[in-house]
Design a protein around this motif. Structure first.
Motif, short mmCIF file in Angstrom:
data_model
loop_
_atom_site.label_atom_id
_atom_site.label_comp_id
_atom_site.label_asym_id
_atom_site.label_seq_id
_atom_site.Cartn_x
_atom_site.Cartn_y
_atom_site.Cartn_z
N GLU A 68 0.79 -0.98 0.20
CA GLU A 68 -0.08 -0.26 -0.07
C GLU A 68 1.34 1.19 0.31
OE1 GLU A 68 -2.48 -0.10 3.92
OE2 GLU A 68 -3.18 -2.37 2.71
N MET A 69 1.96 1.53 0.63
CA MET A 69 2.89 2.79 0.68
C MET A 69 3.80 2.88 -0.51
SD MET A 69 4.52 1.98 4.74
CE MET A 69 4.60 3.14 4.76
N GLN A 70 3.65 1.58 -1.37
CA GLN A 70 5.10 1.52 -2.19
C GLN A 70 5.01 0.77 -2.94
OE1 GLN A 70 7.15 4.58 -3.47
NE2 GLN A 70 6.72 3.10 -5.33
N PRO A 71 3.45 0.57 -4.26
CA PRO A 71 3.21 -0.20 -4.89
C PRO A 71 4.47 -0.67 -6.04
CG PRO A 71 1.59 1.10 -4.88
CD PRO A 71 2.47 1.67 -4.22
N GLY A 72 4.99 -1.83 -6.62
CA GLY A 72 5.65 -1.66 -7.55
C GLY A 72 7.05 -3.31 -7.05
N ILE A 73 6.98 -2.95 -5.75
CA ILE A 73 8.90 -3.82 -5.00
C ILE A 73 8.83 -4.78 -5.21
CG2 ILE A 73 9.85 -3.71 -2.51
CD1 ILE A 73 8.83 -1.27 -2.20
N ALA A 74 10.12 -5.73 -5.50
CA ALA A 74 10.16 -6.79 -6.06
C ALA A 74 8.94 -7.99 -4.96
CB ALA A 74 11.18 -7.23 -5.51
N ASP A 75 8.80 -8.94 -5.61
CA ASP A 75 8.15 -9.58 -4.78
C ASP A 75 8.95 -11.08 -4.12
OD1 ASP A 75 5.92 -9.81 -6.35
OD2 ASP A 75 6.16 -11.40 -7.96
N ASP A 76 10.57 -10.59 -3.60
CA ASP A 76 10.93 -11.01 -2.34
C ASP A 76 11.46 -9.94 -1.40
OD1 ASP A 76 13.26 -9.50 -3.78
OD2 ASP A 76 14.55 -10.70 -3.87
N VAL A 77 10.71 -9.61 -1.24
CA VAL A 77 11.14 -8.49 -0.25
C VAL A 77 10.33 -9.09 1.02
CG1 VAL A 77 10.83 -5.94 0.68
CG2 VAL A 77 12.17 -6.11 -1.52
N ARG A 78 10.56 -8.93 2.18
CA ARG A 78 9.51 -9.66 2.99
C ARG A 78 9.60 -8.25 3.88
NH1 ARG A 78 11.29 -14.74 4.48
NH2 ARG A 78 9.52 -14.41 6.61
N TYR A 79 10.08 -7.13 4.48
CA TYR A 79 9.81 -6.44 4.74
C TYR A 79 10.69 -4.92 4.80
CZ TYR A 79 9.39 -10.48 8.56
OH TYR A 79 9.33 -12.17 8.87
N ALA A 80 10.01 -3.51 5.65
CA ALA A 80 10.86 -3.01 5.27
C ALA A 80 10.66 -2.27 6.41
CB ALA A 80 10.31 -1.94 5.01
N LEU A 81 12.44 -1.64 6.89
CA LEU A 81 12.30 -0.52 8.08
C LEU A 81 11.64 1.31 8.14
CD1 LEU A 81 12.93 -0.34 11.36
CD2 LEU A 81 15.30 0.17 10.21
N TYR A 82 10.78 1.03 7.98
CA TYR A 82 10.07 2.38 7.87
C TYR A 82 10.49 3.77 8.98
CZ TYR A 82 7.07 5.76 6.10
OH TYR A 82 5.95 7.09 5.93
N THR A 83 11.22 5.00 7.97
CA THR A 83 11.69 5.93 9.14
C THR A 83 11.14 6.93 8.35
OG1 THR A 83 13.82 5.86 8.18
CG2 THR A 83 13.81 5.43 10.20
N PRO A 84 9.94 7.48 9.24
CA PRO A 84 8.84 8.46 8.62
C PRO A 84 8.71 10.16 8.63
CG PRO A 84 7.94 7.42 10.32
CD PRO A 84 8.73 6.83 10.08
N HIS A 85 10.15 10.29 9.39
CA HIS A 85 10.59 11.64 9.56
C HIS A 85 11.64 11.71 8.40
CE1 HIS A 85 8.81 12.80 13.48
NE2 HIS A 85 8.47 12.26 12.64
N ASP A 86 12.32 10.77 7.48
CA ASP A 86 13.55 10.88 6.70
C ASP A 86 12.60 11.30 5.37
OD1 ASP A 86 15.62 10.03 8.59
OD2 ASP A 86 15.35 7.78 7.70
N GLY A 87 13.34 12.47 5.18
CA GLY A 87 13.15 12.71 3.93
C GLY A 87 14.68 13.41 2.51
#
Ligand SMILES: Cc1cc2nc3c(=O)[nH]c(=O)nc-3n(C[C@H](O)[C@H](O)[C@H](O)COP(=O)(O)OP(=O)(O)OC[C@H]3O[C@@H](n4cnc5c(N)ncnc54)[C@H](O)[C@@H]3O)c2cc1C
Length: 392
Positions: free
Chosen positions: A129-148
């Motif tokens: 939902e956050m970023q469509p188009g990411i490769a199927d083998d990606v399992r997780y992400a570490l999200y740092t919302p204040h980065d830019g």
């Protein structure tokens, strides 16, 4: 000989931000830049990441403070830095998301949160939902919302202009050829390439990045092992309909993906192209380009085969052996502070580094976020030798 209170050497983002902070605190400051503002690592095309996510833990207090300062800068400086807070997703694929990978992700998220950097682990469903188009083998992400990201030359110039507005002298095309400390180390005379001399009665901030080792060696005999690394960056066209909602990184690949102001996709991540440290000139490397595009296709299949718009390898930063900067006074010379060795990620920290440096220079005590960045740790100030071990 002219005399001022403080001289800052180097008109990159670190020097310009420090000059502004000093001027803001009422100090008399002159910023000397050998060529033009932002002609070194703080210049060049694209945008720079303003991130705390994934940093060496020793940089987190500075990074946290920087992320507080960035949203305020346009207002404080009265000029646009181009700062945008869109969050960073650092992707973990199957190869690293096994038990140890998961544990390291959880440990990092916890350490970042403890340092005041919002960080959360995002599972695959939410990632889509956050970023469509990411490769199927990606399992997780570490999200740092204040980065830019921000516009690095614009930020550098905004700091310098705001410093001028507060009375600082910003002097371009003026190279510092040498530093000559007084016998008691309280003041320093700067020898300029023109043959003129300028006395810094209260202190010098050496933010000359690439020239720092030479200036230190010649002035005080300190051997600071920094090396220059140009990072190759690539710009590709986003296919119709593709939108990059966040910056992306990858836990196993040297890949950082950002969107530029004109909608191109910028690829970096630290892979070096060719660099001639004497001439200060970089050359692009076709192998690096191939690897970068392969990493992009493996991470964001929607961008496989994207048209390459430009490749750039014109800027070098300085690196240290442990990939964190040196921010320290010189041995026996408390009036000279050195700030270099950013190891490819100094831009984001600059507002906080400059604030902390200014506090140190004016108030005399090293602020705690600067404690890890000593010259000592690199052996630059070491004297004596190892004890000789004798044995049977
Ligand atoms: C391609 C690339 C991508 C990067 N991406 C990121 C990123 O995404 N996020 C991030 O946080 N960081 C990033 N960085 C790192 C960041 O840009 C640098 O760490 C930062 O710009 C360093 O700023 P500085 O002011 O110390 O040095 P510089 O910008 O190099 O400034 C030093 C200045 O000193 C001047 N100078 C040198 N010698 C003298 C002298 N003798 N007398 C007078 N002036 C002198 C130079 O002309 C120069 O203008 C990247 C770097 C590169 C090259």
């Amino acid at each position: 000989m002219r005399s001022v209170e403080y001289v800052v050497v180097g008109g990159g983002v670190v020097g310009a931000a420090t000059a502004w902070n000093l001027a803001r605190r009422g100090a008399e400051v002159t910023l000397l830049e050998a060529r033009e503002l932002a002609c070194g690592a703080s210049g060049g095309p694209g945008r720079r990441g303003v991130r705390a996510g994934g940093r060496d833990l020793r940089e987190l207090p500075l990074a946290r403070r920087a992320l507080e300062l960035w949203p305020e800068l346009d207002g404080l400086l009265g000029a646009a830095t181009g700062y945008r807070r869109n969050g960073l997703l650092n992707l973990y694929d199957v190869e690293i998301a096994g038990v140890a990978g998961w544990q390291s992700l959880a440990a990092r998220a916890q350490a970042q949160r403890a340092a005041g950097v919002p960080s959360e682990i995002v599972e695959r469903d939410r990632l889509d939902e956050m970023q469509p188009g990411i490769a199927d083998d990606v399992r997780y992400a570490l999200y740092t919302p204040h980065d830019g990201t921000a516009d690095h030359p614009a930020t550098t110039r905004a700091f310098a202009k705001a410093a001028e507005g507060l009375g600082a002298a910003v002097v371009e095309h003026t190279t510092v050829a040498g530093l000559a400390p007084d016998a008691d180390g309280a003041a320093v005379t700067l020898e300029l390439a023109t043959g003129e001399r300028l006395r810094a009665g209260r202190g010098v901030v050496l933010a000359a990045n690439r020239s720092t080792p030479r200036l230190l060696r010649d002035a005080v005999g300190v051997t600071l092992h920094l090396w220059e690394k140009a990072t190759q960056i690539t710009f590709v066209t986003a296919p119709p309909g593709f939108v990059l909602n966040h910056q992306l990184g990858h836990g196993r690949r040297s890949l950082s993906v950002k969107v530029t102001d004109d909608g191109a996709v910028m690829l970096s991540g630290g892979r070096p192209g060719g660099w001639d440290p004497v001439a200060g000139v970089g050359t692009t490397d076709p192998d690096v380009l191939r690897t970068t595009l392969a990493d992009l296709a493996a991470t964001l299949p929607a961008l496989a085969g994207a048209e390459v718009l430009a490749v750039d390898n014109s800027r070098a930063d300085t690196s240290t052996i442990d990939l964190i900067p040196v921010i320290d006074t010189l041995p026996g010379l408390p009036s000279v502070v050195v700030a270099a060795g950013w190891s490819g990620h100094g831009f984001a920290l600059a507002p906080a580094v400059a604030e902390a440096l200014t506090t140190w220079v004016l108030d005399g005590d090293r602020p705690y976020p600067l404690r890890p960045f000593t010259l000592d740790r690199l052996g630059a100030t070491a004297t004596g030798s190892w004890p000789t071990l004798t044995g049977p």
